[in-house]
Design an enzyme around this catalytic site. Structure first.
Site, PDB file in Angstrom:
ATOM      1  N   ARG A 197      34.657  85.937  26.535  1.00 47.90           N
ATOM      2  CA  ARG A 197      34.874  84.891  25.540  1.00 47.90           C
ATOM      3  C   ARG A 197      35.798  83.827  26.135  1.00 47.90           C
ATOM      4  O   ARG A 197      36.734  84.148  26.880  1.00 47.90           O
ATOM      5  CB  ARG A 197      35.556  85.469  24.290  1.00 47.90           C
ATOM      6  N   HIS A 226      27.433  79.565  28.391  1.00 51.53           N
ATOM      7  CA  HIS A 226      27.391  80.744  27.516  1.00 51.53           C
ATOM      8  C   HIS A 226      25.968  81.297  27.486  1.00 51.53           C
ATOM      9  O   HIS A 226      25.385  81.506  26.415  1.00 51.53           O
ATOM     10  CB  HIS A 226      27.879  80.408  26.100  1.00 51.53           C
TER      11      HIS A 226
END
Lengths: 319, 319
Positions: free
Chosen positions: B234, B282
């Protein structure tokens, strides 16, 4: 030469790595003499030659030559010498080299499969954008050449999740791999493969096999950019003008080339600058003397004791 | 709502992928109503919510809400909503997503390990040059986060030939992995790792953990360019100004970043253009509705029949 002293080793390889090979042999076989060229003084003592692309004629007329050890998994560079004496030729089969090649293949397959080149273009443009991402088990990686290197690459790619196909000259059975063989099997093999990895030996039968006619048979369904060619075998397998034509026409989506018709790849080659080509400098699997010399010495010692040599080349087949 | 009709599903995710999620749910659970927002008409029928970064408050006061399903392996985006009702939260545990993440990690580790960025620089310069090539078994890949994703990545990397280390909040035992735990274990873990892969959940305890102080503890012996950081977890785990400083000072050799403090990564971020940074958007493992919806529906049906939900989030721990 006395009865008891073990035979001399003649080493011939590129200038840059020659000192390392000599050094490791001298350290690990201190009882053997190591020479790097011919001389009337020691030619009669030479029993083993360790070579990479030796000068033609280098090995002619060595009266006591017992075997030639190839530096590298491929042996085309050894057999290219038409004056090579009729002694056994031993290829390298070493976990170290196999692992390096396998990891190189997995690297290039993943880089193409995960669209590395396209994502790097996006990074250069500072552009955040998702690209289509196929599941690995919807993609078949086809491996041309099912020797030790091809089978190791297949095992690693299967573990990542890809489906596997394989092609070889003679029929082989490899667990988890849909295998095809011979000229008749080539079309079906290519039709079933999304990414084609080439680990073939270079022989008269395979020279120039990666040509336009072959690319026309590639499958073009699953990879977003079209079929992918990865050549980690030998440059002589490929026709570079045909690769460029096939890329420009869309028969091929992209290519990773580690080997070339001429090495080093000339600076003027359009492959360096082609947007669909990844070039690496024959770096798939370096032959590291630290890893390979102990195996060669062990074979020499075995052979001196009358045991058979292993990993012998079939000179008629060319590999 | 009659007794026999199964509960309504509320789906909330980014606009681009919402239609795909709705479509797959409608196809695979035709007996359930699927809604994408609140309405007095159907709020009482909503039993399950399937969400990615839902608007705070979206789930308040749904009288019959039984569980929340996270789209994605991480759940920080779900828990960030302070008004989240006190119902079970289910994370995604799906082979499809695990495999995509594992293959992404192997891709980035190999690209760094085999010096992909440096070879691409050489290609741009049309320069044929070998770079040092370490054997995989001389390199330790350290994985921060030993959940389902970390363990799968470890297994795949071990098969390629790397040595493995692992770090987690609480002590874990993983076959073939030298494990370290807790704050005391962090220094030794980092000191033993050449390439650090981050697959941690984002929680108050891990927020900003990838900072300058941590990079000072990295080992810097084996990789030619220095220690490598790969963050596939993350963005909130990392302090981006510290990453740039550590790269510029040589504490870090290079970094592959798939996640960022702000996503999409702003065009003005220096990370896009830093020569030692690989940026992906991502894209480590897309959550594919085709793969994940069947598992969610199976859990809903099980729960309706009184069976316990699986893969529940510990809301106190934050993952």
């Amino acid at each position: 030469m006395t009865q008891s002293s073990p035979g001399t080793i003649l080493i011939s390889t590129d200038e840059a790595s020659l000192p390392a090979w000599v050094g490791v042999f001298e350290r690990l076989a201190p009882d053997r003499r190591v020479v790097t060229g011919r001389s009337a003084d020691h030619d009669g003592d030479i029993e083993y030659a360790v070579v990479w692309s030796q000068s033609p004629g280098l090995l002619i007329g060595l009266p006591n030559l017992k075997a030639v050890f190839s530096i590298g998994a491929g042996v085309d560079h050894v057999l290219a010498d038409e004056s090579l004496p009729d002694v056994p030729v031993v290829r390298v089969v070493a976990d170290d080299l196999t692992n390096r090649m396998g990891e190189f293949v997995v690297w290039q397959v993943l880089d193409q499969f995960r669209q590395g080149p396209a994502y790097r273009d996006l990074q250069r443009q500072a552009t955040w954008k998702w690209l289509p991402q196929t599941a690995a088990d919807a993609v078949t990686v086809g491996i041309m050449g099912l020797g030790v290197l091809g089978q190791d690459a297949a095992r690693k790619l299967a573990m990542i999740g890809f489906k596997l196909a394989g092609w070889s000259r003679t029929a082989k059975s490899v667990e988890g791999v849909a295998t095809y063989a011979g000229e008749d099997g080539l079309g079906p093999f290519l039709g079933a493969s999304d990414i084609v990895v080439v680990l073939l030996p270079l022989t008269p039968a395979t020279s120039g096999i990666l040509n336009y006619e072959l690319f026309e048979k590639f499958r073009r369904s699953t990879m977003p950019s079209g079929p992918v060619l990865i050549n980690a075998g030998r440059g002589g397998l490929q026709v570079e003008t045909d690769i460029i034509r096939a890329l420009d026409e869309g028969l091929l989506g992209s290519a990773s080339l580690d080997v070339f018709e001429t090495e080093p790849l000339p600076a003027e080659s359009p492959l360096w600058r082609h947007p669909k080509v990844t070039v690496t400098p024959h770096a798939g699997g370096n032959s590291e003397p630290e890893a390979l010399v102990p195996l060669m010495i062990a074979q020499m010692e075995d052979h001196d004791r009358g045991r058979p040599l292993r990993n012998l080349v079939d000179r008629a087949a060319g590999y």
